[in-house]
Design a protein around this motif. Sequence first.
Motif, short mmCIF file in Angstrom:
data_model
loop_
_atom_site.label_atom_id
_atom_site.label_comp_id
_atom_site.label_asym_id
_atom_site.label_seq_id
_atom_site.Cartn_x
_atom_site.Cartn_y
_atom_site.Cartn_z
N GLY A 94 0.80 -1.21 0.00
CA GLY A 94 0.00 0.00 0.00
C GLY A 94 0.82 1.25 0.00
O GLY A 94 1.70 1.43 0.83
N ASN A 95 0.55 2.10 -0.93
CA ASN A 95 1.20 3.41 -1.02
C ASN A 95 2.71 3.31 -1.01
O ASN A 95 3.39 4.18 -0.49
CB ASN A 95 0.74 4.31 0.12
N PRO A 114 -4.52 -0.80 -1.50
CA PRO A 114 -5.62 -0.96 -2.46
C PRO A 114 -5.21 -1.90 -3.60
O PRO A 114 -4.02 -2.14 -3.80
CB PRO A 114 -5.85 0.46 -2.98
N PRO A 115 -6.18 -2.43 -4.32
CA PRO A 115 -5.83 -3.32 -5.45
C PRO A 115 -4.85 -2.61 -6.39
O PRO A 115 -5.00 -1.41 -6.65
CB PRO A 115 -7.18 -3.54 -6.14
N ASP A 116 -3.87 -3.34 -6.87
CA ASP A 116 -2.87 -2.71 -7.76
C ASP A 116 -3.52 -2.42 -9.10
O ASP A 116 -4.26 -3.23 -9.63
CB ASP A 116 -1.72 -3.68 -8.03
N LYS A 117 -3.18 -1.26 -9.61
CA LYS A 117 -3.64 -0.96 -10.97
C LYS A 117 -2.57 -1.49 -11.91
O LYS A 117 -1.38 -1.32 -11.69
CB LYS A 117 -3.77 0.55 -11.16
N ALA A 118 -3.03 -2.15 -12.96
CA ALA A 118 -2.05 -2.60 -13.94
C ALA A 118 -1.45 -1.38 -14.63
O ALA A 118 -2.16 -0.48 -15.03
CB ALA A 118 -2.75 -3.49 -14.97
N SER A 119 -0.14 -1.31 -14.67
CA SER A 119 0.52 -0.19 -15.34
C SER A 119 1.89 -0.64 -15.79
O SER A 119 2.43 -1.63 -15.30
CB SER A 119 0.64 1.00 -14.41
N SER A 151 4.70 -9.32 -5.11
CA SER A 151 3.37 -9.88 -5.38
C SER A 151 2.35 -8.76 -5.21
O SER A 151 2.65 -7.74 -4.59
CB SER A 151 3.06 -11.05 -4.45
N SER A 152 1.18 -8.97 -5.76
CA SER A 152 0.20 -7.88 -5.76
C SER A 152 -0.42 -7.74 -4.37
O SER A 152 -0.43 -8.68 -3.57
CB SER A 152 -0.88 -8.15 -6.80
N ASN A 153 -0.95 -6.55 -4.10
CA ASN A 153 -1.59 -6.29 -2.82
C ASN A 153 -2.74 -7.26 -2.58
O ASN A 153 -2.90 -7.79 -1.47
CB ASN A 153 -2.11 -4.84 -2.78
N ASP A 154 -3.52 -7.51 -3.61
CA ASP A 154 -4.65 -8.42 -3.45
C ASP A 154 -4.19 -9.85 -3.18
O ASP A 154 -4.81 -10.56 -2.38
CB ASP A 154 -5.55 -8.38 -4.70
#
Lengths: 201, 328, 251
Positions: free
Chosen positions: B5-6, B217-222, B236-239
Amino acid sequence: MNKSLDPRVNRLDLPQGELTPKVPLDQFGTFEVFVQLKEGKGYRHEGSVHAPNIDMAFLFAKEQFSRRLMCAGIFVAETRNVFVTGFTEDKDSIYNHISDDFPEDGEIENYEVFHLNKRGKQHEHIGSVPSKNHQHALAQAKGEFIDGPPVFNIWVIKTADILFTEEEDMIMWNTLHEKKFRDASDYKAADKIKAFKERQQ
Amino acid sequence: MYGGGNTFEPMKATGIENEDPVLLAEFEARIERGEKIEPHDWMPQLYRKQLIRMIEQHAHSEIIGALPEGTWITRAPGFKRKLALMAKVQDEVGHAQLLYSAAETLGKPREQMLDDLVTGKSKYSNIFNYPAFTWADSCFISWLVDAGAIVNQLANARGSYGPYCRALERICAEESFHLKYGHHCVIHLATGTEKQREMMQAAINRWWPPMMHFFGPPDKASVHSEILMRWKVKMSSNDDQRNQFLDMYVPKIWELGFTIPDENLKKNTVTGKWEYTEPDWAEFKRVINGDGPCNAERLAVRRTAEERGRWVRKALLTPKTEYVTPLA
Amino acid sequence: MNTLAVKELLYKMADDQLILGHRNSEWTGFGPLLEEDIAFSSMAQDKVGQSQALYQLLHELGEAEPDTVAFTRNADQFHNSQLVELPNGEYDFSLIRHFLFDTAEALRFEMLTQSSFEPLAKLAKKIQGELRYHTMHANIWIKQLGSATEESIGRLQKSLDEAMPYALGLFENSEFESDLISSGVFAGEEELKSKWLEQVEKIIDQTQLTLPDVLTLTPKTGGRAGIHTEHLQPLLDEMSEVFRIDPTAEW
């Protein structure tokens, strides 16, 4: 500021209102810390501390890097007194790149040699060599260690620049193994859960 | 302890196009081979920058994280708890020390990082802006916040930067004590008197929302996160981390007969993923930006500690030593 | 062996260690620099651990469980010196107290390695390493800050002047003094005090601090008999706040 839930904080007398900017201070020096887990084992680099002098660096290193499990001794050296070689890759030992030439200045004294045997791991103490200066020590170490497994990086520290644990201070770690409260193995409670579940049924 | 996060700086341009393509290829090949990057190795500016930011936030989270549990350090019930909590809060300070050193190898001195913490310029994990009302809150933190941190840290320990990985290995080993200690405390409250159970349930109810926020928060694909994944900065992703945490710990909370304040919380047996009420991300953002229940106190305490220690540090400054970055 | 005399000795030592360990733990997370925060916390843990070991010896002599003894008594039942219950103040006071107390404690335990009361002699031998670190820590800090800046010297001097009468209270004689000495349990407060003064002087002499003339000071005594400052009861209330919610519960 409202009353804190932490009684210690209420005794701190926190300033009211806006925070004033912190006044910058220079940092202390940096010291590298090496730990010997038990007698007979080698000293390994564990990290660094900031301290105003080597005696305090030792005080700090002891509790930051040897407050758990076991320890037979530590030593500390100021980072700027560590002579560092370049790095090599794959099977290429750094000793292949160490020159046999060295400056002639300096009196013979002992130098401690540390090897990096695997990238990503820590440096380990390998031995000491009597030499006139750091380059001489490297050349001496080359003669002694080049036939071993490849070494990717070497640190050399003049023995006199290291603060070692005094013989009579080795008792400082004697009760370490009894400090079970710092150890995960002292917190077993499976039987309580089991009894609880049985009660629930 | 630290969650996601952040963590990463949103940047308009990544700046990689200005890097030397040969060096960049070597750098990426090394990471691809599973080797660690060390302080003396060439690295892209973006890599250095994001790592400093990430490790520094992690270090701040440790030192600020010592405060919510520290709330109970003088009140721990009985010798066993008293000694353990002292050692645990001490470990958090110790972790900060290790992490600041790791960040320093990238070129930012500790004093500068501490300055950025107390001025609010750099962030720390949001969850520590919540208060520990009772002893049970401290037990929740020791067990579950540390559990969440371990999920995050074990992932990061497989990352690419050598000094950070080595610090994390040490930290994870110590956190295993925190986790067991915390669980031990919660089990005792769960299986104890009615009053103890109530205390613990109330703590779970209070801490669940910030716990769900913990991984971010859920990672935005970028493009940006794709690069950080490739460089093994973000592992790994936040989710995914949140899901892993729920998978490991929700059953353990339920087995003690506690409820979790989210009626939608359940594991989807088809996807194998947990379903839950979407956390209030507006609140998360508001708290991270300074408007949480304890933000002001946490920073003021840190600031006061710095201020009160200043004469000590000043008296210790001698011309004998000189700051240099740690070696490894 | 006079059991009452031994118990009194154990109680005052255990209570000293517990209360000072508790006080010192208040610094955790608030210390003047990270590394020192860690070191000071370890020593606080050592103290609390030592008090627990001493209460355990008392338990073996028929007293209640260590948790009960530590977390349910009131101030007038505590036998610690007044020195250890005083608030932490700034770091100068905490450090000076640490120096004065730990110097005494290290010497006391060194003397007790010869105790005729075996369990205590055994404990004293075991923790010598911990105490060696504590005194090493205290000596290095006092020497450093005691000869650094005008501010650090001034602060340490002020704290030393304040703490000294209380430190002398550490050596308040017990009514069992002659029993303890004749039975070889403990060589006595007077002997400890003279060793302590010698050691304290030795360190202070290496700084720009001045040791107050102890002959002109009135020791702050009473602690050993349960007479305390206004600071102890609130400390105990705080320490036992959770425990007392239900002293029979397991926490």
